[in-house]
Design a protein around this motif. Structure first.
Motif, PDB file in Angstrom:
ATOM      1  N   THR A  33       0.744  -1.282   0.140  1.00  0.00           N
ATOM      2  CA  THR A  33       0.026   0.057   0.203  1.00  0.00           C
ATOM      3  C   THR A  33       0.890   1.369  -0.052  1.00  0.00           C
ATOM      4  N   ILE A  34       0.142   2.239  -0.591  1.00  0.00           N
ATOM      5  CA  ILE A  34       0.951   3.853  -0.499  1.00  0.00           C
ATOM      6  C   ILE A  34      -0.126   4.676   0.373  1.00  0.00           C
ATOM      7  N   ASN A  35       0.174   4.974   1.478  1.00  0.00           N
ATOM      8  CA  ASN A  35      -0.817   5.489   2.173  1.00  0.00           C
ATOM      9  C   ASN A  35      -0.638   7.196   2.307  1.00  0.00           C
ATOM     10  N   HIS A  36      -1.724   7.866   2.105  1.00  0.00           N
ATOM     11  CA  HIS A  36      -1.487   9.498   2.225  1.00  0.00           C
ATOM     12  C   HIS A  36      -2.687   9.803   3.339  1.00  0.00           C
ATOM     13  N   GLU A  37      -2.182  10.840   4.177  1.00  0.00           N
ATOM     14  CA  GLU A  37      -3.251  11.299   5.029  1.00  0.00           C
ATOM     15  C   GLU A  37      -3.016  12.746   5.285  1.00  0.00           C
ATOM     16  N   LEU A  38      -3.937  13.714   5.684  1.00  0.00           N
ATOM     17  CA  LEU A  38      -3.796  14.994   5.574  1.00  0.00           C
ATOM     18  C   LEU A  38      -4.785  15.261   6.678  1.00  0.00           C
ATOM     19  N   GLY A  39      -4.461  15.919   7.728  1.00  0.00           N
ATOM     20  CA  GLY A  39      -5.151  16.190   8.637  1.00  0.00           C
ATOM     21  C   GLY A  39      -4.695  17.456   9.878  1.00  0.00           C
ATOM     22  N   PHE A  40      -5.453  17.603  10.823  1.00  0.00           N
ATOM     23  CA  PHE A  40      -5.140  18.682  11.754  1.00  0.00           C
ATOM     24  C   PHE A  40      -5.653  18.280  13.081  1.00  0.00           C
ATOM     25  N   LYS A  41      -5.023  18.825  14.315  1.00  0.00           N
ATOM     26  CA  LYS A  41      -5.226  18.673  15.554  1.00  0.00           C
ATOM     27  C   LYS A  41      -5.441  19.933  16.246  1.00  0.00           C
ATOM     28  N   SER A  42      -6.436  20.359  17.047  1.00  0.00           N
ATOM     29  CA  SER A  42      -6.591  21.588  17.576  1.00  0.00           C
ATOM     30  C   SER A  42      -7.229  21.472  19.003  1.00  0.00           C
ATOM     31  N   THR A  43      -7.212  22.447  19.709  1.00  0.00           N
ATOM     32  CA  THR A  43      -7.570  22.531  21.108  1.00  0.00           C
ATOM     33  C   THR A  43      -8.278  24.005  21.369  1.00  0.00           C
ATOM     34  N   TRP A  44      -9.466  24.118  21.764  1.00  0.00           N
ATOM     35  CA  TRP A  44     -10.229  25.151  22.105  1.00  0.00           C
ATOM     36  C   TRP A  44     -10.802  25.712  23.428  1.00  0.00           C
ATOM     37  N   LEU A  45     -10.810  26.794  23.571  1.00  0.00           N
ATOM     38  CA  LEU A  45     -11.415  27.413  24.895  1.00  0.00           C
ATOM     39  C   LEU A  45     -10.660  26.623  25.952  1.00  0.00           C
ATOM     40  N   ASN A  46      -9.550  27.204  25.868  1.00  0.00           N
ATOM     41  CA  ASN A  46      -8.543  26.946  27.066  1.00  0.00           C
ATOM     42  C   ASN A  46      -8.315  25.492  27.460  1.00  0.00           C
ATOM     43  N   ASN A  47      -8.496  24.595  26.364  1.00  0.00           N
ATOM     44  CA  ASN A  47      -8.179  23.211  26.450  1.00  0.00           C
ATOM     45  C   ASN A  47      -9.648  22.527  26.838  1.00  0.00           C
ATOM     46  N   LEU A  48     -10.749  23.101  26.687  1.00  0.00           N
ATOM     47  CA  LEU A  48     -12.028  22.447  27.055  1.00  0.00           C
ATOM     48  C   LEU A  48     -12.440  21.616  26.155  1.00  0.00           C
ATOM     49  N   LEU A  49     -11.966  22.167  24.715  1.00  0.00           N
ATOM     50  CA  LEU A  49     -12.551  21.263  23.507  1.00  0.00           C
ATOM     51  C   LEU A  49     -11.487  20.824  22.651  1.00  0.00           C
ATOM     52  N   HIS A  50     -11.323  19.681  22.393  1.00  0.00           N
ATOM     53  CA  HIS A  50     -10.541  18.971  21.514  1.00  0.00           C
ATOM     54  C   HIS A  50     -11.130  18.631  20.304  1.00  0.00           C
ATOM     55  N   PHE A  51     -10.714  19.058  18.925  1.00  0.00           N
ATOM     56  CA  PHE A  51     -11.098  18.521  17.761  1.00  0.00           C
ATOM     57  C   PHE A  51     -10.086  18.243  16.810  1.00  0.00           C
ATOM     58  N   ASN A  52     -10.156  17.146  16.178  1.00  0.00           N
ATOM     59  CA  ASN A  52      -9.179  16.559  15.239  1.00  0.00           C
ATOM     60  C   ASN A  52      -9.879  15.821  14.193  1.00  0.00           C
ATOM     61  N   ALA A  53      -9.376  16.052  12.952  1.00  0.00           N
ATOM     62  CA  ALA A  53      -9.948  15.487  11.704  1.00  0.00           C
ATOM     63  C   ALA A  53      -8.634  15.060  10.598  1.00  0.00           C
ATOM     64  N   ALA A  54      -9.027  14.182   9.930  1.00  0.00           N
ATOM     65  CA  ALA A  54      -8.197  13.731   8.685  1.00  0.00           C
ATOM     66  C   ALA A  54      -8.819  13.317   7.867  1.00  0.00           C
ATOM     67  N   ILE A  55      -8.379  13.504   6.633  1.00  0.00           N
ATOM     68  CA  ILE A  55      -8.693  12.601   5.268  1.00  0.00           C
ATOM     69  C   ILE A  55      -7.485  11.696   4.767  1.00  0.00           C
ATOM     70  N   PHE A  56      -7.916  10.444   4.150  1.00  0.00           N
ATOM     71  CA  PHE A  56      -7.061   9.517   3.854  1.00  0.00           C
ATOM     72  C   PHE A  56      -7.362   9.065   2.508  1.00  0.00           C
ATOM     73  N   TYR A  57      -6.256   8.564   1.908  1.00  0.00           N
ATOM     74  CA  TYR A  57      -6.170   7.708   0.614  1.00  0.00           C
ATOM     75  C   TYR A  57      -5.218   6.635   0.351  1.00  0.00           C
ATOM     76  N   VAL A  58      -5.755   5.446   0.298  1.00  0.00           N
ATOM     77  CA  VAL A  58      -4.856   4.269   0.350  1.00  0.00           C
ATOM     78  C   VAL A  58      -4.917   3.608  -1.067  1.00  0.00           C
ATOM     79  N   GLU A  59      -3.742   3.745  -1.880  1.00  0.00           N
ATOM     80  CA  GLU A  59      -3.291   2.636  -2.921  1.00  0.00           C
ATOM     81  C   GLU A  59      -2.982   1.438  -2.627  1.00  0.00           C
TER      82      GLU A  59
END
Length: 292
Positions: A72-98
């Motif tokens: 396989t060749i794996n591709h992943e693009l994403g981000f990681k974040s925290t908000w409101l003085n670390n009260l909220l965490h939100f992470n997301a990623a898109i991926f494509y695998v050949e």
């Protein structure tokens, strides 16, 4: 005698880059290779006169005897974040695998013995999201979601009636989980943690594009509840897994093609059947952490 040792070397690469937009928001991109060994299916080869044999036997045709490595060749693009003085965490990623020479489960043409073969090219793409939020000092909630589209990207000549665009087995398109945790101090410095979680997955296929007598395994959701009391080195946990006693198929053993009509008129199922989720389980775990 002569002993021959064959050395096989494989080189896999991985590249990762990241950028910190702010102290609380980071983005990344990863590309990497994956590899699995091939092997033998452990089924005896068919005799040369297999087409002339009247009775059914279990054997492997030349292309069923063994399977090759897949990569396989794996591709992943994403981000990681925290908000409101670390009260909220939100992470997301898109991926494509050949996926080249994808290893998939099927069965032999003669005798329907389970084997693995290579199914040409495939691809998997989708998105993953996870979040966690602190409601107050005692309550934490979380949720995850994943969408996966996994299918053949070209026709698979070694699989009967398997073509580009056919869905791959064992990969639900939708999966999500939600949960809540309550944490508080109780009498004499004991700590109480109560957690409820629900997991869900949509339906899945048991074979590529439902070929080879494949079937659809229905979607299901499971709920789990636990309450943990701890103090110093002691921990006691009361739990209920599969709280609502959901009867759910998780995979299949063999396939319906081995069901035959016996001479007495009854269907003979042999080894065909389903694996199911563990039924409602209630228990208590007690642990002690020794300080060595």
């Amino acid at each position: 005698g002569v002993c021959v040792i064959e050395e096989i070397l494989f080189y896999l690469f991985k590249l990762n880059v990241a950028y910190q937009f702010t102290p609380d928001v980071m983005s990344y991109f990863t590309i990497s290779e994956g590899f699995r060994l091939g092997g033998s299916n452990g089924t005896a080869a068919c005799p040369d006169n297999i087409d002339d044999i009247e009775r059914q036997i279990i054997c492997a045709l030349p292309y069923e005897f063994a399977y090759q490595p897949d990569t396989t060749i794996n591709h992943e693009l994403g981000f990681k974040s925290t908000w409101l003085n670390n009260l909220l965490h939100f992470n997301a990623a898109i991926f494509y695998v050949e996926w080249d020479d994808a290893q998939v489960d099927t069965s032999t043409e003669n005798g329907q013995s389970p084997i693995t073969i290579n199914a040409a090219k495939a691809e998997s793409q989708g998105v993953e999201i996870s979040t966690r939020a602190a409601i107050n000092e005692s309550i934490m909630t979380y949720a995850t979601y994943a969408y996966t589209k996994a299918e053949l990207s070209e026709d698979a000549p070694l699989l009967e009636d398997a073509y580009a665009g056919d869905r791959l087995p064992g990969s639900p398109e939708h999966q999500f989980s939600i949960g809540v945790n309550y944490n508080t101090d109780i009498y004499n410095d004991y700590v109480l943690d109560v957690n409820y979680g629900l997991t869900y997955q949509s339906d899945g296929y048991t074979s590529v594009g439902l070929t080879n007598s494949g079937e659809v395994l229905p979607s299901f959701a499971l709920s789990n509840l636990s309450a943990k009391v701890s103090k110093d080195e002691w921990t006691a946990t009361f739990y209920i897994d599969n709280m609502f006693d959901k009867y759910a198929y998780t995979s299949v053993r063999q396939n319906k093609s081995i069901i035959t009509d016996a001479t007495n008129g009854y269907d003979v199922q042999r080894n065909y059947g389903h694996y199911i989720a563990t039924p409602r389980t209630i228990g208590v775990r007690v642990s002690y952490n020794f300080d060595l």
